[in-house]
Write a protein that holds these residues in place. Sequence first.
Motif, mmCIF file in Angstrom:
data_model
loop_
_atom_site.group_PDB
_atom_site.id
_atom_site.type_symbol
_atom_site.label_atom_id
_atom_site.label_comp_id
_atom_site.label_asym_id
_atom_site.label_seq_id
_atom_site.Cartn_x
_atom_site.Cartn_y
_atom_site.Cartn_z
ATOM 1 N N VAL A 53 0.848 -1.190 0.000
ATOM 2 C CA VAL A 53 0.000 0.000 0.000
ATOM 3 C C VAL A 53 0.885 1.242 0.000
ATOM 4 O O VAL A 53 1.882 1.308 0.723
ATOM 5 C CB VAL A 53 -0.941 -0.024 1.227
ATOM 6 N N HIS A 54 0.508 2.256 -0.812
ATOM 7 C CA HIS A 54 1.356 3.430 -1.021
ATOM 8 C C HIS A 54 0.879 4.679 -0.299
ATOM 9 O O HIS A 54 1.399 5.770 -0.564
ATOM 10 C CB HIS A 54 1.430 3.738 -2.530
ATOM 11 N N GLN A 55 -0.103 4.572 0.601
ATOM 12 C CA GLN A 55 -0.671 5.770 1.215
ATOM 13 C C GLN A 55 0.394 6.664 1.846
ATOM 14 O O GLN A 55 0.362 7.889 1.691
ATOM 15 C CB GLN A 55 -1.715 5.363 2.254
ATOM 16 N N VAL A 56 1.349 6.086 2.552
ATOM 17 C CA VAL A 56 2.402 6.881 3.194
ATOM 18 C C VAL A 56 3.355 7.461 2.156
ATOM 19 O O VAL A 56 3.803 8.618 2.277
ATOM 20 C CB VAL A 56 3.188 6.013 4.203
ATOM 21 N N MET A 57 3.635 6.715 1.099
ATOM 22 C CA MET A 57 4.645 7.136 0.128
ATOM 23 C C MET A 57 4.190 8.304 -0.739
ATOM 24 O O MET A 57 5.023 9.043 -1.271
ATOM 25 C CB MET A 57 5.026 5.944 -0.750
ATOM 26 N N PHE A 58 2.888 8.501 -0.913
ATOM 27 C CA PHE A 58 2.430 9.638 -1.720
ATOM 28 C C PHE A 58 2.934 10.954 -1.135
ATOM 29 O O PHE A 58 3.341 11.854 -1.872
ATOM 30 C CB PHE A 58 0.896 9.640 -1.806
ATOM 31 N N ALA A 59 2.919 11.082 0.196
ATOM 32 C CA ALA A 59 3.389 12.314 0.829
ATOM 33 C C ALA A 59 4.897 12.494 0.685
ATOM 34 O O ALA A 59 5.400 13.618 0.709
ATOM 35 C CB ALA A 59 2.996 12.320 2.295
ATOM 36 N N GLN A 60 5.636 11.370 0.523
ATOM 37 C CA GLN A 60 7.087 11.456 0.371
ATOM 38 C C GLN A 60 7.489 11.937 -1.013
ATOM 39 O O GLN A 60 8.542 12.554 -1.180
ATOM 40 C CB GLN A 60 7.717 10.089 0.634
ATOM 41 N N HIS A 61 6.659 11.660 -2.008
ATOM 42 C CA HIS A 61 7.030 11.947 -3.395
ATOM 43 C C HIS A 61 6.254 13.108 -4.017
ATOM 44 O O HIS A 61 6.670 13.648 -5.038
ATOM 45 C CB HIS A 61 6.838 10.698 -4.252
ATOM 46 N N GLY A 99 3.593 16.723 -3.378
ATOM 47 C CA GLY A 99 3.055 17.733 -2.481
ATOM 48 C C GLY A 99 1.553 17.861 -2.662
ATOM 49 O O GLY A 99 0.929 17.113 -3.401
ATOM 50 N N PHE A 100 0.978 18.838 -1.964
ATOM 51 C CA PHE A 100 -0.450 19.114 -2.096
ATOM 52 C C PHE A 100 -0.713 19.727 -3.473
ATOM 53 O O PHE A 100 0.061 20.569 -3.929
ATOM 54 C CB PHE A 100 -0.884 20.071 -0.991
ATOM 55 N N GLN A 157 -2.824 14.039 -2.014
ATOM 56 C CA GLN A 157 -4.196 13.734 -1.605
ATOM 57 C C GLN A 157 -4.967 13.031 -2.720
ATOM 58 O O GLN A 157 -5.753 12.106 -2.470
ATOM 59 C CB GLN A 157 -4.920 15.028 -1.195
ATOM 60 N N ILE A 158 -4.739 13.468 -3.952
ATOM 61 C CA ILE A 158 -5.406 12.822 -5.088
ATOM 62 C C ILE A 158 -4.938 11.373 -5.222
ATOM 63 O O ILE A 158 -5.737 10.456 -5.430
ATOM 64 C CB ILE A 158 -5.131 13.605 -6.391
ATOM 65 N N GLY A 159 -3.625 11.148 -5.097
ATOM 66 C CA GLY A 159 -3.086 9.794 -5.190
ATOM 67 C C GLY A 159 -3.672 8.878 -4.125
ATOM 68 O O GLY A 159 -4.033 7.729 -4.408
#
Length: 496
Positions: free
Chosen positions: A122-130, A132-133, A137-139
């Motif tokens: 699951v990539h929920q945490v990684m979206f914020a690493q790669h 920005g706003f 949030q869309i990812g």
Amino acid sequence: MRHYRGGPGEHVVWLNFKDAAHPLAGGAEEYLHQVTARMASRGQRVTIITSRPRRAARTEQVKGVTVRRMGNAYTVYLLALLWLFRHRREIDAIVDTCNGIPFFSPLAVGKRVPVVVLIHHVHQVMFAQHFGFPMAQIGRWVERAGNRLVYGDRTIAVVSPSSRTEVRRVLGLIGPVHVAANGQEPLHVPRAERAAVPRIVCVGRLAPHKRWDLVLRALSRVAELVPDVELHLVGDGPCRAELTALVHELDLADRVTLHGRLGNGPRNRLLASGWLTVCASEVEGWGLAVTEAMSLGVPAVVLASPGLRDSVRNRQTGWVVSRPQHLAGQLTSALIELEDRDTAALWARRCRAWAGRFTWDATADRMMGLLAAEDARRVSADNRVTCDLSTVVDLPVRLATRIDYTRLRDVDQVDWDQPDPQDPGAMRVRVLLSGYDEGDATALLNRLGVATDPAVTWVWVARPADLLGWKRAAGSRAGDLRPYFAECAAVGSSRP
């Protein structure tokens, strides 16, 4: 309506954001090529749809598989949908890999083609690493809500029990979730010898989510009690300059070597010389680099992240650390314990035995079984498919001969001991029944005429570790299992 049975001539399309030609290829791409090559070797027509990095060919044959590259990291999803729509009448099954963003293949093929969603992690945490706003949030919304809306109750394949938990708890997906663990190629280094000094060897991309900075900071503390410890890090990536600076900042230049990418031969020789390997990733689908090290007899210290905690059997093939602040202490105690060569040899034997349970043949067999099961679900309802519970049946080989494995479902799995030449009749067979509780499993055994005496046949609800390391899928392609078990039982009964 198309049908998939895993037979010759059937056309499987595998959707994946990258393939091996991509400069950022990793474990998901190894999984992709290993499984599709085995599908092709069984006579199936396999097409990989993926993005096209600079200078890569648009179309290429790789081990009997057609690779079609189109678009970049963003446009590949739309182009893949258009390709699927144009060829929808020629496709028998689809594996739709969700690397954070899925391909949404049902929008192009509807219900006419069985689709299995493959999620490595699951990539929920990684979206914020790669990102920005608002892209992060869309990812997150696309991975969570978009998946639920488009795929509905379609079958989901994950590579570890903890990934299965994440798919349920974090993404909230409702389809049946089955584990199809990574395999690996057997690694062998002739005349390998471990280093004379305590050596930690790690293999992986130098990416933010791998958290190599934690390993380096822990090493500076380990060196206080293990003064001759050294670390070798194999791999490249966007964090290399940052990690090089950190090595000098921590005054570790005399004990840390960043090798960059190495060929398989030099990499395996270096890995085989290690006392330990370490992985501190925040999230992994499966610890492929960890099990590869174990196949060379090298135990691992890992943080208790999803995927990693499944690939290591705690205190049998390595150590699972609950918190980053405990990493230095565990590395220190592990290296001190492994100073004794007899102790190290015992760890090495357990590591090789565990790693040897994971093969790409078994992974390919599992994925074909899941595709066939998803195809069957479209034809006949199955009231067990939405239940995550599984049950293990462990029985002697003489009773295993009473089971017709082709009449079990394609999502069920079979494993067995290697026959003992001195006592083949002592061999035991295990069956993993997906969607069954203990009562269901016992009722099935009774219908098959198999004794359910608990002194002989053992039945228990599967734990997460029980979902790993199975040799074969049951169902339509398992016709050879019953004769094989009958042969083993006959040899055992003929012994004086």
